[in-house]
Write an enzyme that holds these catalytic residues in place. Structure first.
Site, PDB file in Angstrom:
ATOM      1  CG  HIS A   7      -0.285  -0.065   2.610  1.00  0.00           C
ATOM      2  ND1 HIS A   7      -0.044  -1.148   3.229  1.00  0.00           N
ATOM      3  CD2 HIS A   7       0.220   1.241   3.114  1.00  0.00           C
ATOM      4  CE1 HIS A   7       0.611  -0.484   4.567  1.00  0.00           C
ATOM      5  NE2 HIS A   7       0.856   0.869   4.463  1.00  0.00           N
ATOM      6  CD  GLU A  57      -1.976   3.225   6.111  1.00  0.00           C
ATOM      7  OE1 GLU A  57      -1.632   3.907   7.189  1.00  0.00           O
ATOM      8  OE2 GLU A  57      -1.021   2.401   5.743  1.00  0.00           O
ATOM      9  CG  HIS A  74       2.177  11.340  -9.614  1.00  0.00           C
ATOM     10  ND1 HIS A  74       3.346  11.962 -10.227  1.00  0.00           N
ATOM     11  CD2 HIS A  74       1.925   9.964 -10.268  1.00  0.00           C
ATOM     12  CE1 HIS A  74       3.760  11.069 -10.993  1.00  0.00           C
ATOM     13  NE2 HIS A  74       3.224   9.877 -11.036  1.00  0.00           N
TER      14      HIS A  74
END
Length: 264
Positions: A7, A57, A74
């Site tokens: 993540h 997350e 990004h």
């Protein structure tokens, strides 16, 4: 070690506003949530996710605003090839900020921003590389390309899967050698002018999945990774190291049969 990117964590100033944005515009669903003392963590992702696809997350700390830096660039999300314009127009109709439209990016990609100003790139991919809006890569800026490439290849056994160069900068894409096509990559951006970067606190970390947290941590220490927050200091649930520029990297052993996605 597994090495798959599990993540990417972003900090947000208004959790409900951010959840609404990702759930409305990218059709994400909440996968799990942890309520801590003064903070909340939420895992998000598309409804259908492949085993190697990464989650987003969102972390919210009560009473704190977030400050964007430029050391992180990004996240990028996927849409099917040939559908960039349609999906971008849909976002515009839904009131998403018009940041960099497809035409200004040569028709190859586009950018929007979320409520906190986090940049979200939209890239075109073959559907076998992941579903619509799934995370394709996350971009970090590095001050020395050779050092950054060496870090990911030496410490995490990543391989160089793509490169794009212009007159003023280069992008390098890195993944584990055996990662599935749908796995998120890390994009290393190196600007030739030798600039340095500010972190801010709006970007948190990347998370790399481990086969065995203790054994893989020992291997990273042998490879001279930074001992930032070792497993023992985190009750052997997770750990953190840093790359050569100070970007935080969480290490997590994922139990697919656990009731929660969180190791708490």
């Amino acid at each position: 070690m597994d090495g798959t990117l599990d993540h990417v964590m972003l900090r947000v100033g208004d959790l409900e506003e951010s959840l609404d944005w990702y759930q409305t515009h990218l059709e994400y669903e909440e996968k799990d949530r942890h309520e801590g003392d003064g903070f909340t963590i939420v895992y998000l992702g598309p409804e259908e996710m492949g085993e190697d696809e990464a989650m987003l997350e969102l972390t919210h700390n009560e009473g704190e605003d977030v400050e964007l830096g430029d050391a992180w660039g990004h996240i990028a999300v996927r849409v099917p090839e040939g559908e960039l314009e349609d999906h971008y127009e849909q976002l515009m109709e839904e009131g998403v900020e018009d940041y960099r439209d497809p035409e200004s990016c040569g028709g190859r990609y586009a950018f929007v921003t979320d409520p906190d100003g986090h940049e979200v790139e939209i890239v075109q991919r073959d559907p076998e590389q992941g579903g619509t809006w799934s995370l394709d890569h996350t971009m970090i800026r590095v001050e020395d390309a050779d050092d950054a490439l060496g870090f990911w290849t030496r410490k995490f056994e990543y391989e160089h899967t793509g490169r794009w160069e212009s007159d003023s900068f280069a992008n390098y894409f890195m993944k584990p050698e055996d990662a599935g096509e749908e796995a998120m990559a890390v994009e290393l951006t190196y600007n030739y002018d030798g600039r340095s970067y500010e972190f801010g606190d709006a970007w948190g970390h990347l998370c790399v999945r481990m086969d065995d947290l203790e054994d893989d941590w020992d291997q990273l220490m042998t490879r001279e990774a930074e001992d930032y927050r070792d497993p023992e200091s985190n009750d052997n649930m997770y750990a953190f190291t840093k790359d050569q520029d100070g970007h935080e990297i969480e290490l997590l052993e994922r139990d697919p049969d656990a009731d929660s996605l969180f190791p708490f």
